[in-house]
Write an enzyme that holds these catalytic residues in place. Structure first.
Site, PDB file in Angstrom:
ATOM      1  N   THR A 176       0.840  -1.192   0.000  1.00  0.00           N
ATOM      2  CA  THR A 176       0.000   0.000   0.000  1.00  0.00           C
ATOM      3  C   THR A 176       0.870   1.234   0.000  1.00  0.00           C
ATOM      4  O   THR A 176       2.088   1.150   0.113  1.00  0.00           O
ATOM      5  CB  THR A 176      -0.924   0.023   1.233  1.00  0.00           C
ATOM      6  OG1 THR A 176      -1.900   1.023   1.035  1.00  0.00           O
ATOM      7  CG2 THR A 176      -0.171   0.301   2.499  1.00  0.00           C
ATOM      8  N   LYS A 200      -7.848   2.052   4.261  1.00  0.00           N
ATOM      9  CA  LYS A 200      -6.699   1.968   5.160  1.00  0.00           C
ATOM     10  C   LYS A 200      -6.567   3.163   6.094  1.00  0.00           C
ATOM     11  O   LYS A 200      -5.585   3.289   6.809  1.00  0.00           O
ATOM     12  CB  LYS A 200      -5.423   1.840   4.327  1.00  0.00           C
ATOM     13  CG  LYS A 200      -5.459   0.636   3.408  1.00  0.00           C
ATOM     14  CD  LYS A 200      -4.365   0.697   2.397  1.00  0.00           C
ATOM     15  CE  LYS A 200      -4.580  -0.374   1.353  1.00  0.00           C
ATOM     16  NZ  LYS A 200      -3.714  -0.203   0.212  1.00  0.00           N
ATOM     17  N   GLY A 249      -3.542   5.749   9.600  1.00  0.00           N
ATOM     18  CA  GLY A 249      -3.428   4.999   8.360  1.00  0.00           C
ATOM     19  C   GLY A 249      -2.445   3.872   8.566  1.00  0.00           C
ATOM     20  O   GLY A 249      -1.487   4.013   9.320  1.00  0.00           O
ATOM     21  N   SER A 292       4.648   0.460   0.367  1.00  0.00           N
ATOM     22  CA  SER A 292       5.451   0.143  -0.813  1.00  0.00           C
ATOM     23  C   SER A 292       5.767   1.356  -1.677  1.00  0.00           C
ATOM     24  O   SER A 292       6.861   1.491  -2.195  1.00  0.00           O
ATOM     25  CB  SER A 292       4.722  -0.894  -1.669  1.00  0.00           C
ATOM     26  OG  SER A 292       4.440  -2.035  -0.923  1.00  0.00           O
TER      27      SER A 292
END
Length: 178
Positions: free
Chosen positions: A7, A39, A51, A130
């Protein structure tokens, strides 16, 4: 069995506003498992945003624990984050969790990691996941050169730039602001 993860989450403090956003992609290995994961969570009666990135179940566990710490420490975000990080490092169960959190209040943004770190970014930009470095790079440029933009606009544009570059980030953006 492969874990569901990947994410990009980004938070920006700019001109008295705080915004946090995340893409909606969850991957299992190199396959998109879900494209509209939410998220970002509102905590503490909507006064704090959180988050997460990493393993979904682990992240939910951490958000629940963080919310418990907020309630225990009078909604003091920094104190709650430090106490969660202490537990995360020392608790045998929590140590195995693979996730990170960004928390945001009206005044500050923190990154909480599984290694016991609680980081307050110098420039008011925090990112995890990521595609975090792509989003952070875009946010840094926007904050420096597009000061007329709102924090929310910066988060949205930065996440879209990350989604154009990172295969683990998509354009299904969820945003919240304080």
């Amino acid at each position: 069995m492969q874990k569901i993860h990947a994410t990009t989450v980004l938070a920006i403090v700019h001109n008295g506003e705080v915004a946090i956003g995340a893409d909606g992609q969850a991957t299992m290995g190199n396959t998109v498992a879900k494209s509209n994961v939410r998220k970002i969570r509102k905590l503490s009666d909507g006064n704090i945003l959180a988050g997460f990135a990493g393993s979904t179940a682990d992240a939910f566990t951490l958000i629940e624990r963080f919310d418990e710490k907020l309630n225990a420490y009078g909604k003091n975000m920094k104190r709650a984050a430090i106490e969660l990080a202490k537990d995360w490092r020392t608790d045998r169960y929590l140590r195995r969790l693979e996730a990170m959190l960004i928390t945001a209040s009206k005044d500050e943004v923190l990154v909480i990691s599984g290694t016991g770190d609680v980081l307050e970014p110098d420039n008011g930009i925090a990112s995890i996941g990521s595609g975090s470095m792509y989003a952070q790079s875009a946010a840094t440029a926007l904050k420096k050169h597009s000061t007329q933009m709102t924090a929310e606009e910066m988060v949205k544009e930065s996440l879209h730039i990350a989604a154009d570059i990172c295969i683990y980030t998509n354009h299904n953006i969820i945003l919240e602001k304080l």
